[in-house]
Design a protein around this motif. Structure first.
Motif, short mmCIF file in Angstrom:
data_model
loop_
_atom_site.label_atom_id
_atom_site.label_comp_id
_atom_site.label_asym_id
_atom_site.label_seq_id
_atom_site.Cartn_x
_atom_site.Cartn_y
_atom_site.Cartn_z
N VAL A 101 1.00 -1.10 0.01
CA VAL A 101 0.03 0.13 -0.25
C VAL A 101 0.95 1.11 -0.13
O VAL A 101 1.92 1.16 0.73
CB VAL A 101 -0.92 -0.13 1.11
CG1 VAL A 101 -1.53 1.17 1.22
CG2 VAL A 101 -2.05 -1.19 1.34
N VAL A 102 0.40 2.30 -0.99
CA VAL A 102 1.10 3.46 -0.90
C VAL A 102 0.12 4.49 -0.30
O VAL A 102 -1.10 4.45 -0.90
CB VAL A 102 1.58 4.04 -1.98
CG1 VAL A 102 2.15 5.42 -2.08
CG2 VAL A 102 2.97 2.99 -2.36
N LEU A 103 0.25 5.34 0.89
CA LEU A 103 -0.68 6.20 1.22
C LEU A 103 -0.33 7.80 0.95
O LEU A 103 0.77 8.00 1.38
CB LEU A 103 -1.04 5.92 2.59
CG LEU A 103 -2.11 6.81 3.26
CD1 LEU A 103 -3.60 6.50 3.04
CD2 LEU A 103 -1.99 6.76 4.91
N LEU A 104 -1.23 8.29 0.14
CA LEU A 104 -1.09 9.85 -0.05
C LEU A 104 -2.25 10.61 0.57
O LEU A 104 -3.30 10.69 -0.26
CB LEU A 104 -0.63 9.92 -1.70
CG LEU A 104 -0.28 11.61 -1.75
CD1 LEU A 104 0.97 11.76 -1.35
CD2 LEU A 104 -0.22 11.77 -3.25
N ARG A 129 4.18 -2.46 -5.17
CA ARG A 129 4.18 -4.19 -5.87
C ARG A 129 3.08 -4.20 -6.91
O ARG A 129 2.17 -3.40 -7.11
CB ARG A 129 3.95 -4.86 -4.55
CG ARG A 129 5.01 -5.28 -3.90
CD ARG A 129 4.81 -6.07 -2.58
NE ARG A 129 6.14 -6.17 -1.90
CZ ARG A 129 6.11 -6.20 -0.55
NH1 ARG A 129 4.81 -6.28 0.13
NH2 ARG A 129 7.21 -6.21 0.34
N ALA A 130 3.42 -5.18 -7.66
CA ALA A 130 2.46 -5.56 -8.94
C ALA A 130 1.08 -5.65 -8.12
O ALA A 130 0.06 -5.04 -8.95
CB ALA A 130 2.77 -6.61 -9.62
N PRO A 225 -1.57 -0.34 -9.85
CA PRO A 225 -0.80 -0.01 -10.85
C PRO A 225 -1.12 -0.74 -12.18
O PRO A 225 -1.37 -2.08 -12.06
CB PRO A 225 0.74 -0.69 -10.33
CG PRO A 225 0.28 -1.32 -9.29
CD PRO A 225 -0.94 -1.03 -8.62
N ALA A 226 -1.20 -0.19 -13.21
CA ALA A 226 -1.57 -0.96 -14.72
C ALA A 226 -0.14 -1.64 -15.07
O ALA A 226 -0.41 -2.52 -15.64
CB ALA A 226 -1.92 0.07 -15.56
N PHE A 227 1.07 -1.16 -14.53
CA PHE A 227 2.24 -1.77 -14.83
C PHE A 227 3.28 -1.41 -13.60
O PHE A 227 2.96 -0.55 -12.91
CB PHE A 227 2.78 -1.27 -16.18
CG PHE A 227 3.07 -0.11 -16.03
CD1 PHE A 227 4.32 0.54 -15.72
CD2 PHE A 227 2.23 1.06 -16.46
CE1 PHE A 227 4.71 1.99 -15.70
CE2 PHE A 227 2.47 2.14 -16.55
CZ PHE A 227 3.87 2.77 -16.30
#
Length: 230
Positions: A101-104, A129-130, A225-227
């Protein structure tokens, strides 16, 4: 940063005008309630713009392992011991690890400069991560369009007053006064109005997909993420 942000009051101010002592005192106000259910058990979380750890503590209580990033050493000094602190601008962050998880949070995505908004999303993309998920908090567009000077609210022992509002197209400059028993602080900042379509287009352009708005007020969006770059 300083052209758009400033702060005043007891103690140190971070470069975005946030007062360290005020945010150390301010309790959790439910900011994550709309997205906590999306956290995987035992998740590795990268928190961008963590401040002194108001949200960090909630994440850790939910079982997350948190790497907390801020460009203010005074803010990082307030983090709970269980967090891993990283002193860095978000735009320049380049950690070897990737995260679930990335939290902004904290409406950072409403920064008035498009290049900075893109840099924030690029940082999130390169650290996911993917199978990871970005959780992004944004200002309600209608609130930025309509809020007026003199608006007052009180919560958790804090009185919030909008002292000044000035609009220039999609950019909204305002000064907010925070009063607590221990002091009075002010923060002046510029935020850009971003409607749902703009947010979705910006996220897609940064390589995110599967966008889903969270909560009745749609102040959070989750995206994957799409990639994932090599």
């Amino acid at each position: 940063m300083h052209a758009h942000f400033s702060g005043s009051g007891p103690g140190a101010q971070a470069r975005d005008g946030c007062s360290v002592e005020f945010y150390r005192e301010l309790p959790y106000l439910g900011e994550l309630d709309d997205v906590l259910s999306l956290l995987p058990g035992g998740a590795d979380v990268l928190e961008l713009g963590c401040g002194p750890g108001r949200l960090t503590r909630v994440l850790i209580e939910r079982g997350a392992r948190v790497t907390a990033v801020d460009n203010s050493p005074q803010m990082l000094a307030g983090l709970p011991a269980a967090a891993t602190p990283v002193l860095s601008d978000i735009e320049a962050l380049a950690l070897a690890a990737r995260f679930d998880v990335v939290l902004l949070a904290s409406y950072l995505i409403n920064h008035p400069e498009p290049a900075v908004r893109c840099a924030f999303l690029d940082a999130a993309q390169r650290h996911l991560r993917a199978s990871g998920i970005l959780l992004l908090q944004c200002h309600e567009p209608d609130w930025l369009r309509t809020v007026t000077a003199g608006t007052v609210s009180s919560v958790a022992g804090t009185r919030f007053e909008i002292e000044r509002v000035r609009r220039d197209g999609p950019k909204v400059a305002m000064t907010v006064r925070y009063d607590r028993a221990t002091g009075c602080w002010r923060q002046s900042f510029v935020a850009e109005i971003l409607d749902d379509e703009q947010m979705e287009r910006m996220l897609a352009g940064a390589g995110f997909a599967d966008l889903r708005w969270q909560g009745a007020r749609r102040r959070w969006v989750a995206a994957r993420p799409a990639f994932v770059p090599a």
